[in-house]
Scaffold this motif. Sequence first.
Motif, PDB file in Angstrom:
ATOM      1  N   LEU A 132       0.865  -1.318   0.016  1.00  0.00           N
ATOM      2  CA  LEU A 132      -0.079   0.048   0.090  1.00  0.00           C
ATOM      3  C   LEU A 132       0.798   1.070   0.050  1.00  0.00           C
ATOM      4  CD1 LEU A 132      -2.866  -1.094   2.513  1.00  0.00           C
ATOM      5  CD2 LEU A 132      -3.189  -0.601   0.102  1.00  0.00           C
ATOM      6  N   LEU A 133       1.967   1.403   0.618  1.00  0.00           N
ATOM      7  CA  LEU A 133       2.847   2.451   0.759  1.00  0.00           C
ATOM      8  C   LEU A 133       3.444   2.406  -0.682  1.00  0.00           C
ATOM      9  CD1 LEU A 133       4.568   1.997   4.430  1.00  0.00           C
ATOM     10  CD2 LEU A 133       2.730   3.556   3.437  1.00  0.00           C
ATOM     11  N   ARG A 134       3.698   1.322  -1.290  1.00  0.00           N
ATOM     12  CA  ARG A 134       4.322   1.516  -2.606  1.00  0.00           C
ATOM     13  C   ARG A 134       3.290   2.234  -3.630  1.00  0.00           C
ATOM     14  NH1 ARG A 134       6.475  -4.484  -3.099  1.00  0.00           N
ATOM     15  NH2 ARG A 134       8.483  -4.218  -2.019  1.00  0.00           N
ATOM     16  N   GLU A 135       2.010   2.008  -3.666  1.00  0.00           N
ATOM     17  CA  GLU A 135       0.947   2.481  -4.223  1.00  0.00           C
ATOM     18  C   GLU A 135       0.856   4.126  -3.877  1.00  0.00           C
ATOM     19  OE1 GLU A 135      -1.902   1.414  -6.251  1.00  0.00           O
ATOM     20  OE2 GLU A 135      -0.199  -0.219  -6.672  1.00  0.00           O
ATOM     21  N   LEU A 136       1.128   4.249  -2.507  1.00  0.00           N
ATOM     22  CA  LEU A 136       1.023   5.730  -2.238  1.00  0.00           C
ATOM     23  C   LEU A 136       2.120   6.679  -2.794  1.00  0.00           C
ATOM     24  CD1 LEU A 136       0.440   8.434  -0.512  1.00  0.00           C
ATOM     25  CD2 LEU A 136       1.715   7.214   1.394  1.00  0.00           C
ATOM     26  N   ASP A 137       3.177   5.887  -2.959  1.00  0.00           N
ATOM     27  CA  ASP A 137       4.462   6.653  -3.409  1.00  0.00           C
ATOM     28  C   ASP A 137       4.044   6.786  -5.101  1.00  0.00           C
ATOM     29  OD1 ASP A 137       6.029   6.477  -1.523  1.00  0.00           O
ATOM     30  OD2 ASP A 137       7.170   4.639  -1.561  1.00  0.00           O
ATOM     31  N   SER A 138       3.388   5.822  -5.534  1.00  0.00           N
ATOM     32  CA  SER A 138       3.242   5.768  -7.033  1.00  0.00           C
ATOM     33  C   SER A 138       2.197   6.975  -7.227  1.00  0.00           C
ATOM     34  CB  SER A 138       2.329   4.406  -7.458  1.00  0.00           C
ATOM     35  OG  SER A 138       1.831   4.690  -8.955  1.00  0.00           O
ATOM     36  N   GLY A 139       1.285   7.242  -6.349  1.00  0.00           N
ATOM     37  CA  GLY A 139       0.177   8.093  -6.448  1.00  0.00           C
ATOM     38  C   GLY A 139       0.941   9.554  -6.214  1.00  0.00           C
ATOM     39  N   VAL A 140       2.090   9.718  -5.536  1.00  0.00           N
ATOM     40  CA  VAL A 140       2.752  10.860  -5.241  1.00  0.00           C
ATOM     41  C   VAL A 140       3.639  11.369  -6.743  1.00  0.00           C
ATOM     42  CG1 VAL A 140       4.883  12.133  -4.318  1.00  0.00           C
ATOM     43  CG2 VAL A 140       2.917  10.801  -3.135  1.00  0.00           C
ATOM     44  N   TYR A 141       4.133  10.280  -7.377  1.00  0.00           N
ATOM     45  CA  TYR A 141       4.659  10.244  -8.704  1.00  0.00           C
ATOM     46  C   TYR A 141       3.720  10.990  -9.598  1.00  0.00           C
ATOM     47  CZ  TYR A 141       6.536   8.897 -13.207  1.00  0.00           C
ATOM     48  OH  TYR A 141       7.113   8.980 -14.581  1.00  0.00           O
ATOM     49  N   PHE A 142       2.512  10.304  -9.775  1.00  0.00           N
ATOM     50  CA  PHE A 142       1.759  10.859 -10.939  1.00  0.00           C
ATOM     51  C   PHE A 142       1.051  12.098 -10.576  1.00  0.00           C
ATOM     52  CE2 PHE A 142       0.912   6.252 -11.627  1.00  0.00           C
ATOM     53  CZ  PHE A 142       0.981   6.168 -13.127  1.00  0.00           C
ATOM     54  N   MET A 143       1.043  12.607  -9.145  1.00  0.00           N
ATOM     55  CA  MET A 143       0.348  13.831  -8.855  1.00  0.00           C
ATOM     56  C   MET A 143       1.567  14.945  -9.182  1.00  0.00           C
ATOM     57  SD  MET A 143      -0.165  15.415  -4.909  1.00  0.00           S
ATOM     58  CE  MET A 143       1.263  15.257  -4.207  1.00  0.00           C
ATOM     59  N   ASP A 144       2.915  14.362  -9.127  1.00  0.00           N
ATOM     60  CA  ASP A 144       4.097  15.303  -9.328  1.00  0.00           C
ATOM     61  C   ASP A 144       4.377  15.644 -10.730  1.00  0.00           C
ATOM     62  OD1 ASP A 144       4.535  15.694  -6.539  1.00  0.00           O
ATOM     63  OD2 ASP A 144       6.341  14.287  -6.630  1.00  0.00           O
ATOM     64  N   ASN A 145       3.773  14.697 -11.694  1.00  0.00           N
ATOM     65  CA  ASN A 145       3.793  14.438 -13.038  1.00  0.00           C
ATOM     66  C   ASN A 145       2.486  15.243 -13.730  1.00  0.00           C
ATOM     67  OD1 ASN A 145       6.486  13.505 -14.142  1.00  0.00           O
ATOM     68  ND2 ASN A 145       5.980  12.276 -12.264  1.00  0.00           N
ATOM     69  N   GLY A 146       1.687  15.848 -12.603  1.00  0.00           N
ATOM     70  CA  GLY A 146       0.525  16.417 -13.327  1.00  0.00           C
ATOM     71  C   GLY A 146      -0.722  15.540 -13.601  1.00  0.00           C
TER      72      GLY A 146
END
Length: 205
Positions: free
Chosen positions: A38-52
């Motif tokens: 789940l924390l990997r999913e969280l990091d993935s979400g941050v990646y997508f957010m940072d990339n718009g």
Amino acid sequence: MRYLLLLLLTALAYQTSFAQSKVDEYLMQQEQLKKTQLLRELDSGVYFMDNGDYVTADVKFQYVLDHIKSVPSDLTFFFGKNSFFLGKYKQSIDWLNKYIQLKGTNGQYSQEAVQWQKKAEVEYVKQKTQDPKVVGNILSTNYDIDCGPGGKVICPVCKGEHVVVKKAAFGNTYKTCAYCDEHGLLTCVEYNQLLRGQLKPKNAE
């Protein structure tokens, strides 16, 4: 004969206890594995957010919210920030406020959280006056928030002062906070109960 029976019962109890400890250990490992995923999913979400890509980030964050036992404080910040970009300003204010309550001014994202919260408040006022359509919001009251290793949170009612100040016509009145301890703190359980309106005052009149 009695001795043999006692020996047999002792051995059986030991085996049962050993088996149970193995089951507990397995369940703990599975829980830890799930949390890591789940924390990997969280990091993935941050990646997508940072990339718009705010929509994909939202899907990732919501997945974590729906599957994690206790919401990490970092997720309250990221979900609140991403909600701003989606135009969900009330939701953004709510989640960013939770991060600020949990971390105060010392959190990694505290300064940024305050900035985004102010922006969300301005946009929310505009949204209410311009757009009568109600936007669906996922609010933090539906989740258990992880208060961190200390397990204590500054009481949002009295802001950690242990005293609530009310302005009156003939001057201010001071009352002991009905929810926190003498240090102005709440336990994590009390904090989550307060969010849901379930915490009863300790010194109700």
